[in-house]
Motif scaffolding. Structure first.
Motif, mmCIF file in Angstrom:
data_model
loop_
_atom_site.group_PDB
_atom_site.id
_atom_site.type_symbol
_atom_site.label_atom_id
_atom_site.label_comp_id
_atom_site.label_asym_id
_atom_site.label_seq_id
_atom_site.Cartn_x
_atom_site.Cartn_y
_atom_site.Cartn_z
ATOM 1 N N VAL A 31 41.325 41.759 24.865
ATOM 2 C CA VAL A 31 42.650 41.277 25.087
ATOM 3 C C VAL A 31 43.754 42.377 25.031
ATOM 4 N N ASP A 32 43.434 43.233 24.068
ATOM 5 C CA ASP A 32 44.347 44.527 23.896
ATOM 6 C C ASP A 32 44.504 45.033 25.195
ATOM 7 N N THR A 33 43.680 45.400 25.771
ATOM 8 C CA THR A 33 43.541 46.165 26.942
ATOM 9 C C THR A 33 44.352 45.300 28.092
ATOM 10 N N LEU A 34 44.221 43.994 27.988
ATOM 11 C CA LEU A 34 44.531 43.324 29.267
ATOM 12 C C LEU A 34 45.898 43.105 29.023
ATOM 13 N N LYS A 35 46.313 42.816 27.606
ATOM 14 C CA LYS A 35 47.902 42.768 27.386
ATOM 15 C C LYS A 35 48.538 43.901 27.924
ATOM 16 N N LYS A 36 47.968 45.038 27.443
ATOM 17 C CA LYS A 36 48.687 46.533 27.847
ATOM 18 C C LYS A 36 48.988 46.534 29.166
ATOM 19 N N THR A 37 47.784 46.216 30.125
ATOM 20 C CA THR A 37 47.537 46.330 31.570
ATOM 21 C C THR A 37 48.721 45.500 32.053
ATOM 22 N N VAL A 38 48.796 44.266 31.565
ATOM 23 C CA VAL A 38 49.497 43.213 32.150
ATOM 24 C C VAL A 38 51.179 43.625 32.043
ATOM 25 N N TYR A 39 51.395 44.362 30.651
ATOM 26 C CA TYR A 39 52.710 44.782 30.190
ATOM 27 C C TYR A 39 53.184 45.825 31.069
ATOM 28 N N LEU A 40 52.232 46.947 31.174
ATOM 29 C CA LEU A 40 52.733 48.069 32.124
ATOM 30 C C LEU A 40 52.809 47.672 33.400
ATOM 31 N N TYR A 41 52.096 46.654 34.037
ATOM 32 C CA TYR A 41 52.300 46.328 35.482
ATOM 33 C C TYR A 41 53.744 45.564 35.496
#
Ligand SMILES: [Zn+2]
Length: 82
Positions: free
Chosen positions: A44-54
């Motif tokens: 979830v942490d990785t997913l959130k960061k990825t979505v945020y960066l995106y």
């Protein structure tokens, strides 16, 4: 084994969870699982960061369909989903 099933259940709802589409009770259950499960927490942490960066990069553009599904594969979490 039951722990693995919880992960499957979690991952099946993680997309709705991040979009705040789950009801409060389900949300609570998912967050309780996050406390216990390092794998899902990292995911979830990785997913959130990825979505945020995106979203920073592509401001005002929504995530196209399938992006999260592809992320599952990129992050090599097929084992968890299987
Ligand atoms: Zn889990």
């Amino acid at each position: 084994m039951s722990e693995h099933n919880l992960c499957q259940e979690f991952l099946s709802q993680v997309s709705d969870y991040l979009d705040n589409l789950v009801d409060p009770i389900t949300c609570e259950e998912l967050e309780r699982h996050l406390v216990d499960c390092t794998n899902c927490r990292i995911f979830v942490d990785t997913l959130k960061k990825t979505v945020y960066l995106y979203q920073q990069r592509e401001a005002d553009i929504e995530l196209p369909g399938g992006v999260r599904e592809r992320l599952f594969k990129v992050l090599s979490l097929d084992d968890l989903v299987r």
